[in-house]
Enzyme design. Structure first.
Site, mmCIF file in Angstrom:
data_model
loop_
_atom_site.group_PDB
_atom_site.id
_atom_site.type_symbol
_atom_site.label_atom_id
_atom_site.label_comp_id
_atom_site.label_asym_id
_atom_site.label_seq_id
_atom_site.Cartn_x
_atom_site.Cartn_y
_atom_site.Cartn_z
ATOM 1 N N GLY A 5 0.838 -1.200 0.000
ATOM 2 C CA GLY A 5 0.000 0.000 0.000
ATOM 3 C C GLY A 5 0.871 1.247 0.000
ATOM 4 N N GLU A 17 2.881 5.806 7.582
ATOM 5 C CA GLU A 17 4.264 5.785 7.079
ATOM 6 C C GLU A 17 5.122 6.819 7.798
ATOM 7 O OE1 GLU A 17 4.838 3.233 5.535
ATOM 8 O OE2 GLU A 17 2.812 2.726 4.870
ATOM 9 N N HIS A 39 6.360 5.651 11.083
ATOM 10 C CA HIS A 39 7.523 4.781 10.910
ATOM 11 C C HIS A 39 8.826 5.570 10.814
ATOM 12 C CE1 HIS A 39 5.931 0.786 10.346
ATOM 13 N NE2 HIS A 39 5.304 1.019 9.219
ATOM 14 N N GLU A 75 5.141 -2.558 12.699
ATOM 15 C CA GLU A 75 3.853 -2.393 12.032
ATOM 16 C C GLU A 75 2.689 -2.170 12.989
ATOM 17 O OE1 GLU A 75 3.795 -1.588 9.165
ATOM 18 O OE2 GLU A 75 5.690 -2.339 8.388
HETATM 19 N N1 BES Z 1 6.354 -1.376 5.782
HETATM 20 C C1 BES Z 1 5.074 -1.531 5.228
HETATM 21 C C2 BES Z 1 5.056 -2.008 3.811
HETATM 22 C C3 BES Z 1 5.681 -3.359 3.562
HETATM 23 C C4 BES Z 1 5.439 -4.397 4.405
HETATM 24 C C5 BES Z 1 6.451 -3.570 2.455
HETATM 25 C C6 BES Z 1 6.020 -5.617 4.145
HETATM 26 C C7 BES Z 1 7.026 -4.791 2.199
HETATM 27 C C8 BES Z 1 6.811 -5.825 3.054
HETATM 28 C C9 BES Z 1 4.286 -0.225 5.278
HETATM 29 O O1 BES Z 1 4.591 0.606 6.342
HETATM 30 C C10 BES Z 1 2.857 -0.598 5.454
HETATM 31 O O2 BES Z 1 2.506 -1.016 6.511
HETATM 32 N N2 BES Z 1 2.058 -0.485 4.414
HETATM 33 C C11 BES Z 1 0.683 -0.893 4.440
HETATM 34 C C12 BES Z 1 -0.216 0.275 4.359
HETATM 35 C C13 BES Z 1 -0.444 0.789 5.723
HETATM 36 C C14 BES Z 1 -0.977 2.151 5.748
HETATM 37 C C15 BES Z 1 -1.362 -0.094 6.512
HETATM 38 C C16 BES Z 1 0.450 -1.790 3.280
HETATM 39 O O3 BES Z 1 1.271 -1.795 2.392
HETATM 40 O O4 BES Z 1 -0.556 -2.498 3.277
HETATM 41 ZN ZN ZN Z 2 3.848 -0.053 8.143
#
Ligand code: BES
Ligand code: ZN
Length: 844
Positions: free
Chosen positions: A253, A290, A293, A312
């Site tokens: 995402g 983000e 993070h 997360e």
């Molecule tokens: N760090 C993650 C994205 C990620 C996770 C990339 C695992 C590769 C492997 C990012 O911070 C994240 O959590 N993205 C979410 C969206 C978020 C707003 C809930 C996602 O990608 O679903």
């Molecule tokens: Zn995340």
């Protein structure tokens, strides 16, 4: 299999000089890396994937090395241990896998273009340059980029550009950071910038396919989020800039690369004049996630992937904390209650689910532990529980110390509990570990036994479960002062019920506010008492009552039929959260009906009755200045009216379509999806189908695109369904990043189920080749399991997926989903007659 060693134990990098030359035309990169660090042994290794290694030197001399593709490594023999500088020259392909360095494709005015971007988490930095690609191997980076550049291109990276020399772009040295957070991008970008109170430059960037004002909402939220976190964490943002970049192709995402956060276009850019409130909430929380993070994850990073939840879960909680602070009118915690809470409660009730903290070593397994309902939703609920226990002040004080102690370094869950424990004087770790290390959650039974109000805990399962006698330390949040704060034992007796009831003057309730991760089963007497006073419950409590009853029914602890007569009580609610819980139940009741029979007609009629007053009150035209609740409630009730085949609703939707036929994108975003779907289902034609498909290819508005997908996948015409499925593998029409939504739409459509199921079975290899590398892959299986409800489908599911149970990363999902479908099939068989009779009784 070789034992997995962390390469950081062999060689500890301090600084990298990375030079990458990218040729878009030939889809090749060539690079050199100079990395200095400390060799702990003479036999060291660095990661690489898909690379051709041209040479390896240590301290200027050629050394022996071997490429070990199975371990994604270069194994290097050094003359001596101690401080060493390695020089590695390599080349590698650019692939369309949305991992490593990859192109994103888009069109402006019919012209095909691309942007190069990166996605390194979890283990793809090793596809861009050789490195010790582990979160603990933090180092500083000097990045230099060269590419087949043309006029008008913008280059972005973690740090600002310092100079351009002979066509090479040089960037400032980064702070000490993990490899998975390195990022860069270039192409024809547009951007808008502003500055925070503390002087951090904030920017939002996207392709020129978008209108300039689509960047505005994100810029405002990003700026105020950074300002919020600097204050909340009492720790400055350490980089000169915070760029947000929307990439047309993106597997996750969004991604928290330090200083250069990347997003799906849908989660960053929006038309400020015509976007549904729900989508604005989503974009705001994604940005806040983000940016949370940037401290929690980037400044302090989990030591290893088993503590991924620490990154997360925390960011997932903070997205709500931040948006609630900077956009209080969004009532964002209500979204937490309608999305995270039910997702966690549903998934965590299936036996075989992972715990939040989960051991992982093999790179192929790392992505599969991102079970979002657990690592994100349940983990965030754990932290909400911890925050309620210690209070906001201790949370902030504890975090400040945590950042001070671990900045530019790594940490584990225990380090966080220690910091929060020191700040609050509460042994948070002991309470939290009962939730983090064990899978599942308890149902607390509240019952009057021999006149005494008695509580007991037991693990809650949907479907078969082996009770391992788990016990949790449960923050009970009871509304009687006599309720203990934490329930540690299996059973607690609160005292004489009659006396407690009269002293407290209200029905007995637990988990007030719905912030603890458990559900409550009240005995009939206590439940009747609550039901007689539902008007006195606030909206969250009403939502919780419906949510818990639904889960108890899914777990066969009460009958689904017993919920049906309660629904009317809530039908005229003006609260979006209550309507959410209500219509989730209507959705769940659909599995008991058979298409085109009396049972379906009766449920449709019930949906019609329940939604009638709200449909009349809200109508099809959003009014300027209406409340958030009204904006969020309208989709539930209009969707119910269309499900009910309400002729008036169908006519109104059709009229809106006709009036806007030449500008469908301008239909009010709140109702657009229903207007389009109604048109496809009730007035559909091949002509309309082609027109919508063309609009979907052409529009840059991701919300509009998603609406078209939802509409087109609803078609009942077998020829058009076949047509649609042919497009699944045509990336020019449906991008791989969007495919799951299209697949789900067709599969959930009774007229498309067979065709979609045939497609995924026949073309599984294509799917694996296309999206196999990213974490969305397993969720295709989840989608199938969310739809199937018959014994025949269960057998087909098993026949197809059971042979894949040993594929790394797929095993748990297949096992759990087999349980999910099995329990649904059994539930339908057992309760179908009673549920349908109860619905018939309601609409009589
Ligand atoms: N760090 C993650 C994205 C990620 C996770 C990339 C695992 C590769 C492997 C990012 O911070 C994240 O959590 N993205 C979410 C969206 C978020 C707003 C809930 C996602 O990608 O679903
Ligand atoms: Zn995340």
């Amino acid at each position: 299999m070789t034992e997995l060693t962390h390469f950081y134990n062999l060689f500890q990098p301090e600084h990298y000089d990375v030079f990458i030359d990218i040729n878009r035309a030939s889809k090749q990169i060539k690079g050199t890396v100079q990395v200095s660090g400390l060799a702990k042994t003479t036999e060291i290794a660095v990661h690489q994937k898909y690379m051709q290694i041209a040479s390896v030197q240590a301290d200027g001399k050629d050394v022996a090395y071997a490429v070990d593709n199975a371990a994604e490594a270069i194994r290097i023999t050094l003359p001596a241990t101690g401080k060493t500088t390695l020089n590695i020259a390599y080349s590698a392909p650019l692939t369309d896998s949305m991992m490593g360095i990859y192109p994103s494709y888009y069109e402006v005015d019919g012209q095909k273009k691309q942007i190069i971007g990166t996605q390194f988490e979890t283990t793809a930095a090793r596809q861009a340059f050789p490195c010790v690609d582990e979160p603990e191997a933090k180092a500083t980076f000097d990045l230099a980029l060269k590419f087949d550049e043309h006029e008008g291109e913008t280059v972005l990276a973690n740090m600002p550009e310092t100079r351009v020399e002979n066509g090479v772009h040089y960037f400032d040295t980064t702070v000490r950071m993990s490899t998975y957070l390195v990022a860069f991008a270039f192409g024809e970008l547009q951007g808008k910038e502003t500055t925070t109170k503390s002087g951090v430059k904030i920017g939002v960037f996207g392709t020129k396919a978008h209108k300039a004002n689509e960047l505005d909402f994100a810029l405002d939220i990003a700026k105020r989020s950074i300002e919020f976190y600097e204050d909340f964490y009492q720790t400055p943002y350490p980089l000169p800039h915070s760029w947000q970049l929307a990439l047309p192709d993106f597997s996750a995402g969004a991604m928290e690369n330090w200083g250069l956060v990347t997003y799906r276009e849908a989660y960053l850019l929006l038309d400020p004049d015509n976007t549904a409130l729900e989508m604005k909430q989503r974009v705001a929380t994604v940005i806040a996630h983000e940016l949370a993070h940037q401290w929690f994850g980037d400044l302090v990073t989990m030591k290893w992937w088993d503590n991924l939840w620490l990154n997360e879960s925390f960011a997932n909680m903070m997205e709500y904390v931040a948006i609630d602070a900077i956009e209080p009118d969004m009532n964002i915690w209500e979204v937490f209650q309608t999305s995270e809470a039910p997702a966690a409660l549903q998934r965590d009730a299936t036996d075989g689910v992972q715990s939040v903290h989960v051991q992982v070593e093999n790179p192929a397994e790392i992505d599969s532990i991102f079970d979002s309902a657990i690592v994100y939703a349940k983990g965030a609920r754990m932290l909400v529980m911890a925050r309620a226990l210690v209070g906001t002040d201790a949370l902030r004080a504890g975090l400040k110390n945590y950042f001070a102690a671990h900045k530019y370094g790594n940490a584990t869950g225990d380090d966080l509990w220690e910091a929060l424990g020191d700040a609050s004087g509460i042994d948070v770790g002991a309470i939290m570990n009962s939730w983090l290390e064990q899978p599942g959650y308890p149902v607390v039974t509240a019952a009057v036994k021999d006149g005494k109000l008695t509580l007991s805990q037991k693990q809650f399962f949907i479907g078969d479960g082996v009770d391992k006698d788990h016990q949790w330390q449960i923050p009970l949040a009871g509304n009687y002062a006599q309720t203990p704060q934490i329930m540690k034992d299996k059973t607690v007796v609160l005292g004489d019920y009659a006396q407690l009831r009269s002293e407290n003057g209200k029905p007995f309730r637990l988990n007030v506010g719905n912030n603890s991760h458990f559900i409550v089963r009240y005995d009939q007497q206590l439940l009747d008492d609550i039901l007689a006073h539902t008007d006195e419950l606030n909206h969250i409590d009403q939502l919780q009552l419906l949510q818990d009853l639904r889960l108890l029914a899914e777990g066969r602890q009460i009958s689904y039929a017993s919920i049906v007569p309660l629904l009317k009580k809530f039908a005229d609610s003006k609260a979006a959260v209550v309507n959410d819980a209500l219509y989730v139940i209507i959705g769940k009741l659909k599995k008991f009906t058979t298409p085109d029979t009396e049972s379906e007609k009766n449920l449709q009629q019930l949906a019609n009755q329940l939604s009638a007053a709200n449909v009349a009150r809200l109508g099809w035209q959003p009014q300027a200045g209406e409340s958030g609740d009204d904006q969020l409630t309208r989709p539930y009730v209009l969707s119910a009216a269309l499900y009910a085949k309400n002729t008036d609703a169908e006519a109104q939707a059709h009229q809106l379509f006709t009036q806007n036929a030449d500008k469908l994108g301008s239909l009010p975003a709140d109702v657009r999806v229903f207007v389009l779907k109604n048109e496809v289902v009730n007035y559909g034609s091949a002509e309309l189908f082609n027109k919508l498909l063309a609009e979907s290819k052409q529009t840059a508005d991701a919300s509009f695109k998603a609406d078209i997908a939802a509409a087109l996948t609803g078609t009942k015409d077998p020829a058009l369904i076949a047509e649609l499925i042919k497009k699944f593998e045509d990336a020019d029409t449906i991008k791989p990043q969007d495919l799951r939504a299209w697949f789900r739409g067709v599969l959930a459509n009774s007229a498309g189920e067979q065709a979609a199921w045939d497609w995924i079975r026949n073309d599984w290899q294509w799917l694996e080749d296309t999206v196999g590398g990213d974490m969305e892959f397993t969720t295709y299986i989840t989608v199938v399991a969310s739809v199937f409800r018959t014994a025949d489908r269960l057998a087909e599911f098993k026949a197809f997926f059971e042979p894949k149970v040993n594929v790394p990363g797929l095993g748990r999902e297949i096992t759990m989903d087999t349980k999910v479908i099995t329990s649904r099939v059994e539930l339908v068989e057992a309760e179908q007659a009673a549920v349908n009779a109860a619905v018939a009784e309601e609409v009589k």
